[in-house]
Write a protein that holds these residues in place. Structure first.
Motif, PDB file in Angstrom:
ATOM      1  N   GLN A  44       0.834  -1.212   0.000  1.00  0.00           N
ATOM      2  CA  GLN A  44       0.000   0.000   0.000  1.00  0.00           C
ATOM      3  C   GLN A  44       0.870   1.264   0.000  1.00  0.00           C
ATOM      4  OE1 GLN A  44      -2.372  -1.244   3.363  1.00  0.00           O
ATOM      5  NE2 GLN A  44      -4.041  -1.976   2.072  1.00  0.00           N
ATOM      6  N   PHE A  45       1.969   1.240   0.763  1.00  0.00           N
ATOM      7  CA  PHE A  45       2.916   2.368   0.743  1.00  0.00           C
ATOM      8  C   PHE A  45       3.467   2.566  -0.670  1.00  0.00           C
ATOM      9  CE2 PHE A  45       4.204   1.722   5.460  1.00  0.00           C
ATOM     10  CZ  PHE A  45       3.291   2.679   5.878  1.00  0.00           C
ATOM     11  N   ALA A  46       3.859   1.461  -1.294  1.00  0.00           N
ATOM     12  CA  ALA A  46       4.437   1.529  -2.646  1.00  0.00           C
ATOM     13  C   ALA A  46       3.481   2.258  -3.588  1.00  0.00           C
ATOM     14  CB  ALA A  46       4.743   0.124  -3.163  1.00  0.00           C
ATOM     15  N   LEU A  47       2.209   1.883  -3.524  1.00  0.00           N
ATOM     16  CA  LEU A  47       1.199   2.509  -4.390  1.00  0.00           C
ATOM     17  C   LEU A  47       1.012   3.982  -4.060  1.00  0.00           C
ATOM     18  CD1 LEU A  47      -1.923   0.273  -5.048  1.00  0.00           C
ATOM     19  CD2 LEU A  47      -0.332   1.271  -6.682  1.00  0.00           C
ATOM     20  N   SER A  48       1.065   4.322  -2.769  1.00  0.00           N
ATOM     21  CA  SER A  48       0.837   5.717  -2.380  1.00  0.00           C
ATOM     22  C   SER A  48       1.956   6.623  -2.924  1.00  0.00           C
ATOM     23  CB  SER A  48       0.710   5.850  -0.865  1.00  0.00           C
ATOM     24  OG  SER A  48       1.956   5.675  -0.243  1.00  0.00           O
ATOM     25  N   TYR A  49       3.152   6.080  -3.093  1.00  0.00           N
ATOM     26  CA  TYR A  49       4.258   6.861  -3.649  1.00  0.00           C
ATOM     27  C   TYR A  49       4.266   6.846  -5.171  1.00  0.00           C
ATOM     28  CZ  TYR A  49       6.656   7.757   0.763  1.00  0.00           C
ATOM     29  OH  TYR A  49       6.978   8.208   2.016  1.00  0.00           O
ATOM     30  N   ASN A  50       3.859   5.711  -5.754  1.00  0.00           N
ATOM     31  CA  ASN A  50       4.027   5.547  -7.193  1.00  0.00           C
ATOM     32  C   ASN A  50       2.846   4.765  -7.767  1.00  0.00           C
ATOM     33  OD1 ASN A  50       4.865   4.936  -9.771  1.00  0.00           O
ATOM     34  ND2 ASN A  50       6.873   4.137  -9.197  1.00  0.00           N
ATOM     35  N   SER A  51       1.845   5.506  -8.253  1.00  0.00           N
ATOM     36  CA  SER A  51       0.612   4.858  -8.727  1.00  0.00           C
ATOM     37  C   SER A  51       0.844   4.030  -9.997  1.00  0.00           C
ATOM     38  CB  SER A  51      -0.479   5.903  -8.970  1.00  0.00           C
ATOM     39  OG  SER A  51      -0.012   6.858  -9.906  1.00  0.00           O
ATOM     40  N   ASP A  52       1.969   4.265 -10.687  1.00  0.00           N
ATOM     41  CA  ASP A  52       2.279   3.468 -11.887  1.00  0.00           C
ATOM     42  C   ASP A  52       2.557   2.011 -11.540  1.00  0.00           C
ATOM     43  OD1 ASP A  52       1.992   5.719 -13.392  1.00  0.00           O
ATOM     44  OD2 ASP A  52       4.136   6.112 -13.627  1.00  0.00           O
ATOM     45  N   LEU A  53       2.763   1.728 -10.260  1.00  0.00           N
ATOM     46  CA  LEU A  53       3.018   0.342  -9.841  1.00  0.00           C
ATOM     47  C   LEU A  53       1.720  -0.441  -9.680  1.00  0.00           C
ATOM     48  CD1 LEU A  53       5.789   0.980  -7.151  1.00  0.00           C
ATOM     49  CD2 LEU A  53       6.108  -0.119  -9.365  1.00  0.00           C
ATOM     50  N   GLY A  54       0.589   0.172 -10.018  1.00  0.00           N
ATOM     51  CA  GLY A  54      -0.727  -0.441  -9.805  1.00  0.00           C
ATOM     52  C   GLY A  54      -0.840  -1.875 -10.268  1.00  0.00           C
ATOM     53  N   VAL A  55      -0.454  -2.139 -11.505  1.00  0.00           N
ATOM     54  CA  VAL A  55      -0.605  -3.491 -12.073  1.00  0.00           C
ATOM     55  C   VAL A  55       0.261  -4.489 -11.307  1.00  0.00           C
ATOM     56  CG1 VAL A  55      -0.239  -4.910 -14.139  1.00  0.00           C
ATOM     57  CG2 VAL A  55      -1.240  -2.628 -14.351  1.00  0.00           C
ATOM     58  N   ALA A  56       1.521  -4.112 -11.060  1.00  0.00           N
ATOM     59  CA  ALA A  56       2.443  -5.001 -10.340  1.00  0.00           C
ATOM     60  C   ALA A  56       1.938  -5.257  -8.918  1.00  0.00           C
ATOM     61  CB  ALA A  56       3.839  -4.392 -10.306  1.00  0.00           C
ATOM     62  N   VAL A  57       1.501  -4.188  -8.242  1.00  0.00           N
ATOM     63  CA  VAL A  57       1.022  -4.335  -6.864  1.00  0.00           C
ATOM     64  C   VAL A  57      -0.228  -5.208  -6.832  1.00  0.00           C
ATOM     65  CG1 VAL A  57      -0.009  -3.114  -4.898  1.00  0.00           C
ATOM     66  CG2 VAL A  57       2.076  -2.228  -5.935  1.00  0.00           C
ATOM     67  N   ASN A  58      -1.161  -4.957  -7.756  1.00  0.00           N
ATOM     68  CA  ASN A  58      -2.400  -5.741  -7.753  1.00  0.00           C
ATOM     69  C   ASN A  58      -2.151  -7.226  -7.962  1.00  0.00           C
ATOM     70  OD1 ASN A  58      -4.168  -3.723  -7.086  1.00  0.00           O
ATOM     71  ND2 ASN A  58      -4.537  -3.126  -9.202  1.00  0.00           N
ATOM     72  N   SER A  59      -1.218  -7.570  -8.838  1.00  0.00           N
ATOM     73  CA  SER A  59      -0.959  -9.001  -9.042  1.00  0.00           C
ATOM     74  C   SER A  59      -0.330  -9.615  -7.794  1.00  0.00           C
ATOM     75  CB  SER A  59      -0.114  -9.253 -10.296  1.00  0.00           C
ATOM     76  OG  SER A  59       1.217  -8.903 -10.058  1.00  0.00           O
TER      77      SER A  59
END
Length: 193
Positions: A111-126
């Motif tokens: 969740q922290f990763a996404l809050s800093y960098n929304s482009d990681l959405g696909v990677a984080v979601n998987s």
């Protein structure tokens, strides 16, 4: 400690000294000098970003975070680059926590990763899909060991990650709560008798 790769000026002590020097010099500077100081701060901040980007997988996560914080302190102009790299850093940390089966911590860091960098959405979601499955596996283990409270917590955590699971998992949660109630009633009756 100094860092290699042709950046002798990128060491913690040197950076702390530079930040202090720029801050002190800025206080009494005239307008022209302030512009010059800001330009030098920005140049150094960009150098740090370049260094971190180039050596992202070679420097420790702690050093990486410290350097990004220092770049940010030096110049707001690199804020976007800092956030992108911090997102990558938290994603890396989350993945390590996930692989160590520290699932709650992993979730927090994804969740922290996404809050800093929304482009990681696909990677984080998987990764979150995988995490939810790991949590569901844990809940089965808890169930097998009659640890129903922990099982319920796991199922709720999975729903928190993937809300669509709610319909599928709610009946199981209800069933576990009924079992807990029955066990508590049984204990109460035993205590009375």
């Amino acid at each position: 400690a100094g860092h290699p790769e042709g950046h002798p000026n990128i060491s913690d002590n040197d950076l702390d000294e530079a930040i202090k020097f720029f801050n002190d010099a800025y206080v009494d500077a005239n307008t022209d000098l302030k512009l010059d100081i800001n330009l030098k701060r920005e140049t150094l901040a960009k150098e740090i970003i370049g260094y971190v980007t180039l050596n992202f997988d070679r420097i420790s996560m702690k050093d990486c975070e410290d350097l990004l914080d220092k770049a940010n302190k030096l110049s707001q102009s690199v804020l976007n680059d800092v956030n992108i790299l911090k997102g990558k850093l938290f994603f890396k940390r989350a993945t390590l926590l996930h692989e160590s089966n520290l699932l709650d911590d992993a979730l927090e860091h994804y969740q922290f990763a996404l809050s800093y960098n929304s482009d990681l959405g696909v990677a984080v979601n998987s990764r979150l899909m995988l995490l939810a499955n790991n949590i569901l596996e844990n809940s089965k283990e808890y169930q097998a060991n009659n640890e129903y409270i922990l099982a319920i917590e796991s199922l709720n955590k999975a729903i928190e990650i993937i809300p669509e699971l709610s319909d599928r998992l709610s009946p199981t949660i209800k069933e576990f709560k009924n079992i807990i109630d029955e066990l508590n009633n049984l204990k109460t009756r035993e205590a009375i008798s």
